[in-house]
Design a protein around this motif. Structure first.
Motif, PDB file in Angstrom:
ATOM      1  N   TYR A   1       0.864  -1.183   0.000  1.00 26.70           N
ATOM      2  CA  TYR A   1       0.000   0.000   0.000  1.00 26.70           C
ATOM      3  C   TYR A   1       0.897   1.228   0.000  1.00 26.70           C
TER       4      TYR A   1
ATOM      5  N   LEU B   1       2.269   3.224  -9.392  1.00 30.58           N
ATOM      6  CA  LEU B   1       1.391   3.375  -8.246  1.00 30.58           C
ATOM      7  C   LEU B   1       1.684   4.676  -7.522  1.00 30.58           C
TER       8      LEU B   1
ATOM      9  N   MET C   1      -2.785   3.728  -3.603  1.00 29.53           N
ATOM     10  CA  MET C   1      -2.897   2.556  -4.473  1.00 29.53           C
ATOM     11  C   MET C   1      -2.184   1.360  -3.847  1.00 29.53           C
ATOM     12  N   SER C   2      -2.572   0.153  -4.293  1.00 30.46           N
ATOM     13  CA  SER C   2      -2.001  -1.092  -3.784  1.00 30.46           C
ATOM     14  C   SER C   2      -1.725  -2.066  -4.907  1.00 30.46           C
ATOM     15  N   TYR C   3      -0.866  -3.034  -4.615  1.00 30.80           N
ATOM     16  CA  TYR C   3      -0.823  -4.249  -5.417  1.00 30.80           C
ATOM     17  C   TYR C   3      -0.706  -5.444  -4.493  1.00 30.80           C
TER      18      TYR C   3
END
Length: 119
Positions: free
Chosen positions: A62, A80, A84-86
């Motif tokens: 995050y 990102l 935003m997240s991955y």
């Protein structure tokens, strides 16, 4: 999965020591809280940071401040920014981080992200 319960607790990140990790360029500063099967980190990448390896570990990432690009070894990249997240499980991608102006991330990883292979 072998885990243990974590009782309610607060974390004052100001009191968590930073460790320094040199990238190909730039530096990463990690503040790490380790539980059995779970690691929680606040990670800051300096301006001009490029990771020194392709990572196979799963993460929930995050973006707290700044921006960065996650590059996949297959040539894809994802930009990102704050908020935003991955998410990726272990061994499902080779990825690395790069940032031009620096970034601060919350990164969670652990046993729960282990790849599940069907027999």
């Amino acid at each position: 999965m072998d885990s243990e319960n974590i009782p309610f607790q607060t974390i004052n990140w100001e009191n968590v020591p930073k460790t320094e990790h040199t990238g190909t360029t730039g530096t990463a500063y990690w503040q790490t809280i380790q539980f059995k099967g779970l690691r929680v980190r606040v990670v800051e990448y300096s301006k001009g940071y490029l990771a020194d390896h392709w990572c196979q570990k799963g993460h929930i990432v995050y973006c707290l401040e700044g921006s960065f690009t996650t590059e996949l070894q297959n040539g894809e990249s994802f930009y990102l920014t704050r908020g935003m997240s991955y998410i990726v499980s272990d061994e499902l991608s080779s990825h690395r981080s790069v940032t031009e102006n620096g970034v601060k991330l919350l990164i969670i990883d652990g046993d729960f992200l282990a790849s599940q292979h069907n027999s």
